[in-house]
Structures are given as structure tokens and as C-alpha cells.
Design a protein around this motif. Structure first.
Motif, short mmCIF file in Angstrom:
data_model
loop_
_atom_site.label_atom_id
_atom_site.label_comp_id
_atom_site.label_asym_id
_atom_site.label_seq_id
_atom_site.Cartn_x
_atom_site.Cartn_y
_atom_site.Cartn_z
N ILE A 1 0.85 -1.20 0.00
CA ILE A 1 0.00 0.00 0.00
C ILE A 1 0.88 1.25 0.00
CG2 ILE A 1 -1.63 1.33 1.42
CD1 ILE A 1 -2.71 -1.38 2.41
N LYS A 2 0.44 2.28 -0.72
CA LYS A 2 1.22 3.52 -0.77
C LYS A 2 0.73 4.51 0.29
CE LYS A 2 3.08 3.69 -5.46
NZ LYS A 2 3.14 4.46 -6.72
N LEU A 3 1.70 5.13 0.97
CA LEU A 3 1.42 6.16 1.97
C LEU A 3 2.36 7.31 1.68
CD1 LEU A 3 -0.26 6.66 4.60
CD2 LEU A 3 1.74 5.88 5.87
N GLU A 4 1.78 8.46 1.36
CA GLU A 4 2.58 9.64 1.00
C GLU A 4 3.57 9.32 -0.12
OE1 GLU A 4 4.30 10.94 4.65
OE2 GLU A 4 2.37 11.48 5.54
N GLY A 5 3.09 8.55 -1.10
CA GLY A 5 3.90 8.27 -2.29
C GLY A 5 4.90 7.14 -2.16
N LYS A 6 4.98 6.52 -0.97
CA LYS A 6 5.93 5.43 -0.77
C LYS A 6 5.21 4.16 -0.35
CE LYS A 6 10.07 8.09 0.36
NZ LYS A 6 11.19 8.25 1.31
N ARG A 7 5.75 3.00 -0.75
CA ARG A 7 5.21 1.73 -0.30
C ARG A 7 5.44 1.60 1.20
NH1 ARG A 7 2.13 -0.15 -4.58
NH2 ARG A 7 3.32 -0.08 -6.52
N VAL A 8 4.40 1.21 1.93
CA VAL A 8 4.54 1.22 3.39
C VAL A 8 5.57 0.19 3.89
CG1 VAL A 8 2.27 2.20 3.89
CG2 VAL A 8 2.51 -0.27 3.70
N TYR A 9 5.78 -0.90 3.13
CA TYR A 9 6.79 -1.86 3.59
C TYR A 9 8.18 -1.25 3.57
CZ TYR A 9 8.03 -2.95 -1.32
OH TYR A 9 8.44 -2.88 -2.63
N GLN A 10 8.41 -0.29 2.65
CA GLN A 10 9.71 0.38 2.62
C GLN A 10 9.92 1.23 3.87
OE1 GLN A 10 9.05 2.39 -1.15
NE2 GLN A 10 10.35 0.94 -2.26
N LEU A 11 8.84 1.88 4.31
CA LEU A 11 8.90 2.68 5.54
C LEU A 11 9.09 1.78 6.76
CD1 LEU A 11 5.93 5.10 4.73
CD2 LEU A 11 8.36 5.65 4.58
N ALA A 12 8.33 0.66 6.78
CA ALA A 12 8.39 -0.26 7.93
C ALA A 12 9.78 -0.87 8.07
CB ALA A 12 7.33 -1.35 7.77
N ARG A 13 10.40 -1.20 6.93
CA ARG A 13 11.74 -1.81 6.98
C ARG A 13 12.79 -0.84 7.51
NH1 ARG A 13 11.57 -4.87 1.08
NH2 ARG A 13 10.29 -6.64 1.73
N LYS A 14 12.52 0.46 7.35
CA LYS A 14 13.45 1.48 7.86
C LYS A 14 13.19 1.81 9.33
CE LYS A 14 14.22 3.73 3.38
NZ LYS A 14 13.94 4.93 2.56
N GLY A 15 12.17 1.14 9.90
CA GLY A 15 11.86 1.35 11.31
C GLY A 15 10.90 2.49 11.57
N ALA A 16 10.36 3.08 10.49
CA ALA A 16 9.41 4.18 10.66
C ALA A 16 8.07 3.64 11.16
CB ALA A 16 9.20 4.90 9.33
N GLU A 17 7.39 4.44 11.98
CA GLU A 17 6.07 4.03 12.46
C GLU A 17 5.05 4.23 11.34
OE1 GLU A 17 2.93 4.95 16.10
OE2 GLU A 17 4.87 5.98 16.04
N VAL A 18 4.34 3.17 11.03
CA VAL A 18 3.37 3.22 9.94
C VAL A 18 1.96 3.10 10.52
CG1 VAL A 18 2.53 2.07 7.86
CG2 VAL A 18 5.00 2.21 8.29
N LYS A 19 1.14 4.11 10.26
CA LYS A 19 -0.25 4.07 10.73
C LYS A 19 -1.18 4.04 9.53
CE LYS A 19 0.00 6.06 15.35
NZ LYS A 19 -0.56 7.08 16.27
N LEU A 20 -1.87 2.92 9.37
CA LEU A 20 -2.81 2.77 8.27
C LEU A 20 -4.24 2.79 8.80
CD1 LEU A 20 -0.97 -0.06 6.30
CD2 LEU A 20 -1.15 2.33 5.64
N GLU A 21 -5.12 3.36 8.02
CA GLU A 21 -6.53 3.44 8.42
C GLU A 21 -7.22 2.09 8.18
OE1 GLU A 21 -8.12 6.06 9.88
OE2 GLU A 21 -6.08 6.87 9.99
N PRO A 22 -8.18 1.74 9.06
CA PRO A 22 -8.94 0.51 8.83
C PRO A 22 -9.73 0.59 7.52
CG PRO A 22 -9.34 1.39 11.04
CD PRO A 22 -8.60 2.43 10.28
N ARG A 23 -9.88 -0.56 6.89
CA ARG A 23 -10.64 -0.64 5.64
C ARG A 23 -11.79 -1.62 5.80
NH1 ARG A 23 -6.27 -0.73 0.70
NH2 ARG A 23 -5.19 1.20 1.25
N LYS A 24 -12.90 -1.30 5.16
CA LYS A 24 -14.06 -2.18 5.24
C LYS A 24 -13.88 -3.34 4.26
CE LYS A 24 -18.03 -0.15 5.85
NZ LYS A 24 -19.28 0.60 5.58
N ILE A 25 -13.99 -4.56 4.78
CA ILE A 25 -13.90 -5.76 3.94
C ILE A 25 -15.07 -6.68 4.28
CG2 ILE A 25 -11.38 -5.68 3.70
CD1 ILE A 25 -11.32 -7.96 5.87
#
Length: 219
Positions: free
Chosen positions: A125-149
Motif C-alpha cells: 500500500i502507498k502512503l505519502e507516495g511510498k510503499r509502506v513496507y519500505q517505511l516499515a523496513r526502515k523502522g518508521a512508524e506506519v499508521k494505516l486506516e482501517p478498511r471495510k472488507i
């Protein structure tokens, strides 16, 4: 123009450890055209049905991605992982000796129907133009909104503690890894996804899929 350029839908049984793009790249080389895409990512540690569209049929990718999915696999109870699967090492170990089979069997009811799900931080998933796994791997805190499924069906199968087998029918956008993590959280012991196979997308079934080798040999 060959039949692949005109457009075909190929059903492929994705092997373990392959990325979905590995399959696309292999098929591009095998059939000799560049216009090839897949209709819904499978993680490297997942196996099963991958819809591949070629040529003019790449326009249908979003249509196929929107269809209902069916999965089978297993959760492992008593630990969690940062990626919610075995892409990372299990930790936060907790005892499961007081868990009853009935409690495990009934936990699926909390995750059946329309629910809100928070996607994994280790996702594409993209967050602010970046894939969130890239942010997570760098140790950044990733906050994603809940999605209806929609979880249309959630069957708990054989229980061989710490492993619990399942079958799930769900809407597009569902992360089975997140479901594993949430399932363990609901039981109070943690859980991660230890195996996953996609068995159906809409009317397309895994039993009708070809292996990579079978497709290569047919060309």
C-alpha cells in the motif's frame, strides 16, 4: 498479431517463494510479448491461483481483481511476527495450553461478515507516495486506516496445536495475514500466517491452473 497479443487469460499455480512479478517476467519471456500483467498479488510465501492477462486483455485486470477470493491455509498460535507471516522471525511467545478447541473454533465468528481491517505495515500500500513496507523496513512508524472488507465464509478446520487450518471466502482487499494476527489477538495468545493457498478468484479455480513448467512446455 498472435493470440497472446490479441488477449488471453492464463490461470497459473504460483510456486512457493516466487513473487507475482517473477511469474509475469517468466511468462513474458516464455510467450515473447511484453504486455503481460497479473490480477492480484500473492505474497512470496503464498501459493495458488494467479490470473495472468496478456495483450489487450490487460485492460480486464481491474475487473478480475475485484472478484471474490477463496483461500485455504493455516495459522500458528502462540507467537507473532512483524510481517504477520513467516517472512520475519516469530517472537512474543505466549502459552496456548489453556486454550480450548471450542474457543478456537468460535473465534471465527468475530471475523465473519462486514468488518474493519487494518492492513499490515509490511504491505505494498502507498502512503505519502511510498510503499509502506519500505517505511516499515526502515523502522518508521506506519499508521494505516482501517478498511471495510467482507468475510463471506470463515471455516476453522483441523486444529493441531499450535496450528489451526482454515478456509476463507472474502472480498478483494482482504489481507489474510492481518486476519491471522487479529485472530491471535482475539484469543489473547498471538498468531501468524504459516501457510496460504489461493484456491479461487470469482469463477476461476486453482484446479484449472497450469504450473509455470506446463505453460512453458505448451509454447
Amino acid at each position: 498479431m498472435n493470440t497472446y497479443e490479441q488477449g488471453q487469460v492464463l490461470l497459473i499455480n504460483k510456486p512457493l517463494h516466487w513473487t507475482s512479478f517473477d511469474v509475469v517476467r517468466k511468462i513474458r519471456n516464455s510467450i515473447g510479448i511484453k504486455k503481460v500483467g497479473h490480477a492480484g498479488t500473492l505474497d512470496p510465501l503464498a501459493t495458488g491461483l494467479l490470473i495472468i492477462c496478456t495483450g489487450k486483455f490487460t485492460k480486464k485486470i481491474n475487473e478480475y481483481m475485484a472478484r471474490e477470493k477463496e483461500y485455504s491455509g493455516s495459522f500458528t498460535l502462540g507467537a507473532t511476527t512483524p510481517t504477520y507471516d513467516l517472512e520475519s522471525e516469530p517472537g512474543n511467545f505466549k502459552s496456548i495450553e489453556n486454550l480450548s478447541y471450542e474457543e478456537i473454533k468460535n473465534t471465527n465468528q468475530k471475523f465473519t461478515g462486514e468488518i474493519l481491517q487494518i492492513p499490515p505495515a509490511h504491505s505494498a500500500i502507498k502512503l505519502e507516495g511510498k510503499r509502506v513496507y519500505q517505511l516499515a523496513r526502515k523502522g518508521a512508524e506506519v499508521k494505516l486506516e482501517p478498511r471495510k472488507i467482507l468475510i463471506k465464509e470463515f471455516e476453522v478446520g483441523e486444529i493441531r496445536l499450535p496450528t489451526v487450518d482454515f478456509r476463507i471466502v472474502c472480498s478483494t482487499g482482504t489481507y489474510i495475514r492481518s486476519l491471522a494476527n487479529d485472530f491471535g489477538e482475539a484469543l489473547g495468545c498471538g498468531a501468524y500466517l504459516s501457510s496460504l493457498c489461493r484456491t479461487r478468484i470469482g469463477e476461476f479455480k486453482l484446479e484449472d491452473a497450469l504450473s509455470i513448467e506446463e505453460l512453458a512446455n505448451s509454447n
